[in-house]
Structures are given as C-alpha cells and as structure tokens.
Design a protein around this motif. Structure first.
Motif, PDB file in Angstrom:
ATOM      1  N   UNK A  24       0.828  -1.205   0.000  1.00  0.00           N
ATOM      2  CA  UNK A  24       0.000   0.000   0.000  1.00  0.00           C
ATOM      3  C   UNK A  24       0.861   1.253   0.000  1.00  0.00           C
ATOM      4  N   UNK A  25       1.981   1.224   0.719  1.00  0.00           N
ATOM      5  CA  UNK A  25       2.877   2.372   0.759  1.00  0.00           C
ATOM      6  C   UNK A  25       4.289   1.914   0.410  1.00  0.00           C
ATOM      7  N   UNK A  26       4.818   2.311  -0.779  1.00  0.00           N
ATOM      8  CA  UNK A  26       6.176   1.913  -1.143  1.00  0.00           C
ATOM      9  C   UNK A  26       7.181   2.423  -0.119  1.00  0.00           C
ATOM     10  N   UNK A  27       8.239   1.621   0.123  1.00  0.00           N
ATOM     11  CA  UNK A  27       9.260   1.983   1.104  1.00  0.00           C
ATOM     12  C   UNK A  27      10.419   2.671   0.397  1.00  0.00           C
ATOM     13  N   UNK A  28      10.786   3.860   0.903  1.00  0.00           N
ATOM     14  CA  UNK A  28      11.912   4.589   0.354  1.00  0.00           C
ATOM     15  C   UNK A  28      13.213   3.931   0.787  1.00  0.00           C
ATOM     16  N   UNK A  29      14.114   3.727  -0.178  1.00  0.00           N
ATOM     17  CA  UNK A  29      15.399   3.111   0.129  1.00  0.00           C
ATOM     18  C   UNK A  29      16.535   4.012  -0.327  1.00  0.00           C
ATOM     19  N   UNK A  30      17.741   3.683   0.127  1.00  0.00           N
ATOM     20  CA  UNK A  30      18.917   4.417  -0.308  1.00  0.00           C
ATOM     21  C   UNK A  30      19.115   4.339  -1.808  1.00  0.00           C
ATOM     22  N   UNK A  31      18.751   3.197  -2.387  1.00  0.00           N
ATOM     23  CA  UNK A  31      18.882   3.051  -3.835  1.00  0.00           C
ATOM     24  C   UNK A  31      17.960   4.025  -4.561  1.00  0.00           C
ATOM     25  N   UNK A  32      16.730   4.219  -4.031  1.00  0.00           N
ATOM     26  CA  UNK A  32      15.804   5.173  -4.640  1.00  0.00           C
ATOM     27  C   UNK A  32      16.412   6.569  -4.660  1.00  0.00           C
ATOM     28  N   UNK A  33      16.984   6.970  -3.510  1.00  0.00           N
ATOM     29  CA  UNK A  33      17.581   8.297  -3.414  1.00  0.00           C
ATOM     30  C   UNK A  33      18.750   8.432  -4.389  1.00  0.00           C
ATOM     31  N   UNK A  34      19.591   7.399  -4.436  1.00  0.00           N
ATOM     32  CA  UNK A  34      20.753   7.426  -5.319  1.00  0.00           C
ATOM     33  C   UNK A  34      20.332   7.490  -6.788  1.00  0.00           C
ATOM     34  N   UNK A  35      19.339   6.702  -7.165  1.00  0.00           N
ATOM     35  CA  UNK A  35      18.900   6.683  -8.555  1.00  0.00           C
ATOM     36  C   UNK A  35      18.236   8.006  -8.945  1.00  0.00           C
ATOM     37  N   UNK A  36      17.452   8.579  -8.019  1.00  0.00           N
ATOM     38  CA  UNK A  36      16.821   9.868  -8.305  1.00  0.00           C
ATOM     39  C   UNK A  36      17.872  10.957  -8.480  1.00  0.00           C
ATOM     40  N   UNK A  37      18.878  10.955  -7.589  1.00  0.00           N
ATOM     41  CA  UNK A  37      19.961  11.930  -7.699  1.00  0.00           C
ATOM     42  C   UNK A  37      20.710  11.753  -9.015  1.00  0.00           C
ATOM     43  N   UNK A  38      20.997  10.505  -9.360  1.00  0.00           N
ATOM     44  CA  UNK A  38      21.721  10.245 -10.603  1.00  0.00           C
ATOM     45  C   UNK A  38      20.926  10.670 -11.832  1.00  0.00           C
ATOM     46  N   UNK A  39      19.621  10.415 -11.824  1.00  0.00           N
ATOM     47  CA  UNK A  39      18.784  10.764 -12.972  1.00  0.00           C
ATOM     48  C   UNK A  39      18.712  12.276 -13.162  1.00  0.00           C
ATOM     49  N   UNK A  40      18.531  13.010 -12.053  1.00  0.00           N
ATOM     50  CA  UNK A  40      18.449  14.471 -12.145  1.00  0.00           C
ATOM     51  C   UNK A  40      19.802  15.047 -12.569  1.00  0.00           C
ATOM     52  N   UNK A  41      20.886  14.495 -12.013  1.00  0.00           N
ATOM     53  CA  UNK A  41      22.228  14.980 -12.378  1.00  0.00           C
ATOM     54  C   UNK A  41      22.489  14.756 -13.870  1.00  0.00           C
TER      55      UNK A  41
END
Length: 296
Positions: A154-171
C-alpha cells in the motif's frame, strides 16, 4: 453476486475509450488528435531536456509502435508543428524538432488536458489525490511484466537506492542541459555561487567555500583548476573581488532558465504535502549521513 472474470479488461477498455474520446474533443480545436497530442507531448518533454530524438527514440519513449509514430509525425510535419532532419550519428535516422508553432500548440494543449484530467479524476479526489496516485501505481504494475508476481504494498518503502537513482537521474538531466554550452556541473554551481552570494572579496575565500561543499568533492588544487577554467573561458574576472563577467552573467541566466524549466516539469503534479514529506525525509537522511561520516 457473481464475479465477472472479465471485469478488469472490460472496465479498462471502457475507461480508456472514454478518456481518449474526451481528449480528442478537448484538443480538436488545436488541430490535434489524442494520439498526436501524446506524441507531441513526448517530443516536448524530451526537447526540454535538450534532446532531439529520432523517430525510433520517440516511439520508445511514448510507448507507441514505430510505424504508427512515422504516420503521426508525417501529419504533424504537414501541419507545420514538427521538422525532420538528418541525424548526425545515424544516416538512416531522422531527428525530430518542434517548430515554434508546435511548441505553442503543445503548451496550450497541455494546459487543456491537465484541466480535463482534473475533471475526469474528480470522482476519486482529483489528479493530486491519494486514490489517483494509487491508481497510477496499479496501472504501472499492470504495464510492467516484471512486477506481475510481486505483491503490491500500500505504501512503497523509500530506500537508499531510490535516493541514489533519483539523484543520478536528475544529475544526468542537468548535465545534458549543460553539455551544449560546454559547461560542467561544478562550473555551473560555481557560477551560481558567485551570482547569488558574490561578489567574493578574494579568490581564496571563494576557493575555500567551494571546498566546503561536499557535493562538489573538491580539494584546494581541484578548486583552483575549476576557477582557472572559468577564468580562461572569460566567465569570471581574474582579480579580487571575484565576480561574473558579462559573458558569465549571460551564461548563468541562460542555464538557470533552462534548469528551472525542467524543474517545473519534474515537480509537476506533486502536492505540497508530498514535497514537504520528501523534504523532511531527505533532510534527515542528509543530517544523519553527515554525523555518521564524522564518526567513521
């Protein structure tokens, strides 16, 4: 009550058909069909990040068959909304670009369709509501075969990989924007630091400030090289205080406008509550990472 085993497919088909008809009616005054709007919108999204895709690349991005995309592009080209030219990296491919007319039409169409989407999703709380976000996750799971056997949470769990991938995509997105001007990410950040927090009394003070920014990863020597590069490009002056030259101010303004344009698209549709939660989570993670780094 008897269970209708075909209900999922039937209801999806009915909703899709009605939705497409509604979009067709909404964009018809602009000279578009639903399919043309989808393709033109995809091209607009890619062009905002500095990409000029081939027909194949646009088809992959839009999720449409290449043959169908070719037909749609010809119609949009005839209408003066798109131009095709030879792709520099592939003589067999054609590169696509929005014309001024196409840009004006898609901007107006996006406004019209977003308003229509709010109207169509009103029964479940609107586009920004939690039920619509859950619907989007459900449809994404149906579209992605790799998730077919994974239970939905019901609620996806935020992980370090999510943060890293989001940062990489925006960069990567920002680096693509910067590429055409021959500017690196660290050079862009330095121009911003000088424009927003300058003038700097001395080059040494500016160098020390840059070295204190962990996202830049600079030591004294690297910071000096960075400032030398900007000086050689005549983007900053060579003496104290350190300021942007007229050429540097112009580049900073152009890059800021481009980056802000992509940021508006990145955050489009996210509610203030969503952004507030994300801000709190990321700020907490950053603070804890800093404390742990000091203990290592």
């Amino acid at each position: 009550m008897m269970l209708d085993d075909a209900a999922t497919g039937r209801l999806l088909w009915q909703v899709t058909t009605r939705w497409r008809a509604a979009v067709d009616r909404a964009v018809a005054p602009l000279g578009l069909t639903h399919a043309q709007y989808t393709l033109l919108g995809s091209l607009y999204g890619l062009s905002q990040s500095g990409t000029r895709p081939s027909q194949r690349e646009l088809a992959d991005f839009a999720g449409l068959e290449p043959i169908y995309v070719s037909k749609l592009i010809r119609a949009l080209e005839s209408a003066g909304m798109v131009v095709r030219d030879q792709h520099p990296a592939d003589p067999r491919a054609l590169r696509l670009t929005l014309t001024d007319k196409g840009l004006a039409v898609i901007k107006e169409a996006v406004t019209v369709v977003h308003a229509l989407q709010d109207e169509l999703t009103a029964p479940i709380g609107g586009s920004a509501g939690p039920r619509n976000r859950e619907l989007v996750r459900t449809l994404q799971a149906l579209l992605d075969p790799s998730d077919r056997n994974e239970p939905m949470t019901e609620t996806p769990v935020l992980t370090g990989q999510d943060i890293s991938e989001a940062h990489g995509a925006v960069r990567k997105l920002h680096e693509q924007i910067l590429h055409d001007t021959g500017t690196t990410s660290n050079q862009h950040i330095t121009l911003k630091v000088i424009a927003v927090r300058g003038p700097w009394a001395s080059r040494t003070a500016l160098r020390d400030h840059l070295c204190d920014q962990p996202q830049l990863g600079l030591d004294d020597a690297a910071a000096d090289r960075l400032l030398n590069e900007l000086e050689q490009r005549e983007l900053i002056n060579g003496g104290d205080p350190v300021t942007l030259t007229a050429q540097g101010e112009d580049l900073h303004t152009r890059l800021t406008t481009a980056v802000q344009g992509t940021a508006a698209q990145l955050y489009d549709g996210l509610t203030p509550d969503d952004l507030a939660v994300a801000h709190r989570v990321l700020t907490t993670v950053m603070e804890r990472a800093d404390r742990l780094r000091q203990d290592v």
